[in-house]
Motif scaffolding. Structure first.
Motif, mmCIF file in Angstrom:
data_model
loop_
_atom_site.group_PDB
_atom_site.id
_atom_site.type_symbol
_atom_site.label_atom_id
_atom_site.label_comp_id
_atom_site.label_asym_id
_atom_site.label_seq_id
_atom_site.Cartn_x
_atom_site.Cartn_y
_atom_site.Cartn_z
ATOM 1 N N UNK A 157 6.977 -14.568 -0.427
ATOM 2 C CA UNK A 157 7.790 -13.403 -0.078
ATOM 3 C C UNK A 157 6.910 -12.148 0.079
ATOM 4 N N UNK A 158 6.046 -12.098 1.113
ATOM 5 C CA UNK A 158 5.172 -10.928 1.318
ATOM 6 C C UNK A 158 5.900 -9.589 1.364
ATOM 7 N N UNK A 159 7.119 -9.484 1.947
ATOM 8 C CA UNK A 159 7.796 -8.183 1.908
ATOM 9 C C UNK A 159 8.022 -7.661 0.492
ATOM 10 N N UNK A 160 8.293 -8.574 -0.458
ATOM 11 C CA UNK A 160 8.472 -8.142 -1.844
ATOM 12 C C UNK A 160 7.166 -7.586 -2.405
ATOM 13 N N UNK A 161 6.040 -8.242 -2.072
ATOM 14 C CA UNK A 161 4.740 -7.731 -2.510
ATOM 15 C C UNK A 161 4.449 -6.385 -1.867
ATOM 16 N N UNK A 162 4.911 -6.189 -0.618
ATOM 17 C CA UNK A 162 4.712 -4.906 0.061
ATOM 18 C C UNK A 162 5.460 -3.796 -0.662
ATOM 19 N N UNK B 93 0.007 -4.108 5.037
ATOM 20 C CA UNK B 93 -0.540 -2.952 5.748
ATOM 21 C C UNK B 93 0.566 -2.115 6.384
ATOM 22 N N UNK B 94 1.741 -2.722 6.613
ATOM 23 C CA UNK B 94 2.864 -2.003 7.206
ATOM 24 C C UNK B 94 3.632 -1.186 6.171
ATOM 25 N N UNK B 95 3.174 -1.191 4.920
ATOM 26 C CA UNK B 95 3.854 -0.405 3.887
ATOM 27 C C UNK B 95 3.674 1.092 4.110
ATOM 28 N N UNK B 96 2.566 1.483 4.756
ATOM 29 C CA UNK B 96 2.292 2.916 4.918
ATOM 30 C C UNK B 96 3.340 3.631 5.772
ATOM 31 N N UNK B 97 3.733 3.077 6.945
ATOM 32 C CA UNK B 97 4.790 3.760 7.713
ATOM 33 C C UNK B 97 6.077 3.948 6.908
ATOM 34 N N UNK B 98 6.419 2.948 6.087
ATOM 35 C CA UNK B 98 7.607 3.067 5.245
ATOM 36 C C UNK B 98 7.397 4.144 4.186
ATOM 37 N N UNK B 99 6.167 4.240 3.678
ATOM 38 C CA UNK B 99 5.830 5.253 2.683
ATOM 39 C C UNK B 99 6.076 6.649 3.240
ATOM 40 N N UNK B 100 5.655 6.877 4.475
ATOM 41 C CA UNK B 100 5.832 8.186 5.100
ATOM 42 C C UNK B 100 7.300 8.448 5.434
ATOM 43 N N UNK C 39 -5.689 4.940 4.308
ATOM 44 C CA UNK C 39 -6.890 4.105 4.180
ATOM 45 C C UNK C 39 -6.855 3.276 2.901
ATOM 46 N N UNK C 40 -6.313 3.857 1.826
ATOM 47 C CA UNK C 40 -6.221 3.118 0.563
ATOM 48 C C UNK C 40 -5.292 1.914 0.716
ATOM 49 N N UNK C 41 -4.121 2.131 1.321
ATOM 50 C CA UNK C 41 -3.157 1.049 1.480
ATOM 51 C C UNK C 41 -3.703 -0.049 2.383
ATOM 52 N N UNK C 42 -4.358 0.358 3.496
ATOM 53 C CA UNK C 42 -4.928 -0.634 4.408
ATOM 54 C C UNK C 42 -6.047 -1.413 3.725
ATOM 55 N N UNK C 43 -6.880 -0.725 2.951
ATOM 56 C CA UNK C 43 -7.966 -1.405 2.227
ATOM 57 C C UNK C 43 -7.408 -2.411 1.229
ATOM 58 N N UNK C 44 -6.346 -2.026 0.517
ATOM 59 C CA UNK C 44 -5.728 -2.944 -0.435
ATOM 60 C C UNK C 44 -5.145 -4.155 0.281
ATOM 61 N N UNK C 45 -4.522 -3.910 1.447
ATOM 62 C CA UNK C 45 -3.928 -5.013 2.216
ATOM 63 C C UNK C 45 -5.009 -5.989 2.674
ATOM 64 N N UNK C 46 -6.131 -5.471 3.166
ATOM 65 C CA UNK C 46 -7.230 -6.334 3.601
ATOM 66 C C UNK C 46 -7.791 -7.136 2.424
ATOM 67 N N UNK C 47 -7.954 -6.465 1.289
ATOM 68 C CA UNK C 47 -8.480 -7.154 0.100
ATOM 69 C C UNK C 47 -7.526 -8.248 -0.359
ATOM 70 N N UNK C 48 -6.225 -7.977 -0.284
ATOM 71 C CA UNK C 48 -5.234 -8.983 -0.668
ATOM 72 C C UNK C 48 -5.363 -10.221 0.206
#
Length: 216
Positions: free
Chosen positions: A22-27, A168-175, A40-49
């Motif tokens: 359930x990746x959306x739940x992790x997002x 990585x798509x969490x950032x648009x929702x964050x804004x 950049x922090x959110x994208x970096x975390x997404x890449x590391x995940x």
């Protein structure tokens, strides 16, 4: 290399793992733990995940059962441990501590814990992968194993890529939510995580009780 077998196991791996992970739940967990962070922090975390998840899935597939046996850890115990971690994370989200103004973005990472383990690669995911590995070991003589392993590992890569993209798509929702929306969202998700952790814990207890009754 049997392409048909490879594609079959790739598809089965992806279709079997995605609903459990359930990746959306992790997002949403990433969203709740990323207040005050930039894109950049959110994208970096997404890449590391994505990287951590692929490695964790491969390790679980090839040596997961051996590691559990080495330390005498059962699947119910794994569920209990995962449940405790998820409950702790949920409490921190539901009752957040006041952060110091000197805290700098990027100072800490949440990619491995809690996003990869136990959010994505949790007890359910590990149990499924270990069961798959055991099943393949039993029927190894009947299958073209290079194609099977190639399909499973490719499936892990696809799943990790999907998870990384989703996070990585969490950032648009964050804004879109804004600070007040994020604060409310964080507390809601914290409560839901506590419920999920308690569910993991409850299932683990039930499995232990069943094992005890079976022994008696």
């Amino acid at each position: 290399m049997n392409i048909e077998t490879l594609l079959t196991y790739l598809s089965l791996t992806v279709l079997g793992l995605l609903p459990i992970m359930n990746p959306p739940a992790a997002a949403t967990v990433l969203l709740g733990l990323s207040k005050g962070r930039d894109k950049s922090y959110i994208v970096d975390q997404a890449k590391s995940v994505g990287i951590y998840l692929f490695v964790a899935l491969c390790i679980t597939f090839f040596i997961g059962a051996s590691v559990l046996e080495l330390f005498n850890i059962s699947i119910p115990s794994l569920r209990l441990g995962g449940g405790i971690i998820i409950v702790a994370i949920g409490f921190n989200m539901l009752f957040p501590k006041q952060e110091s103004s000197s805290t700098t973005p990027g100072q800490d990472s949440i990619a491995l814990v809690p996003l990869t383990i136990p959010s994505l690669c949790g007890p359910g995911t590990m149990a499924l992968i270990i069961s798959l590995a055991a099943e393949l070991a039993i029927h190894g003589d009947e299958l073209h194993m290079p194609s099977v392993y190639g399909g499973v590992i490719s499936g892990f890569a696809v799943v990790a890529g999907i998870a990384a993209f989703t996070l990585s798509m969490a950032y648009p929702l964050l804004r879109a939510l804004g600070q007040n929306g994020i604060n409310a969202f964080t507390r809601i998700m914290g409560f839901l995580l506590i419920c999920m952790g308690v569910q993991f814990f409850t299932v683990g207890i039930e499995e232990i009780v069943v094992e005890i009754n079976r022994i008696i």
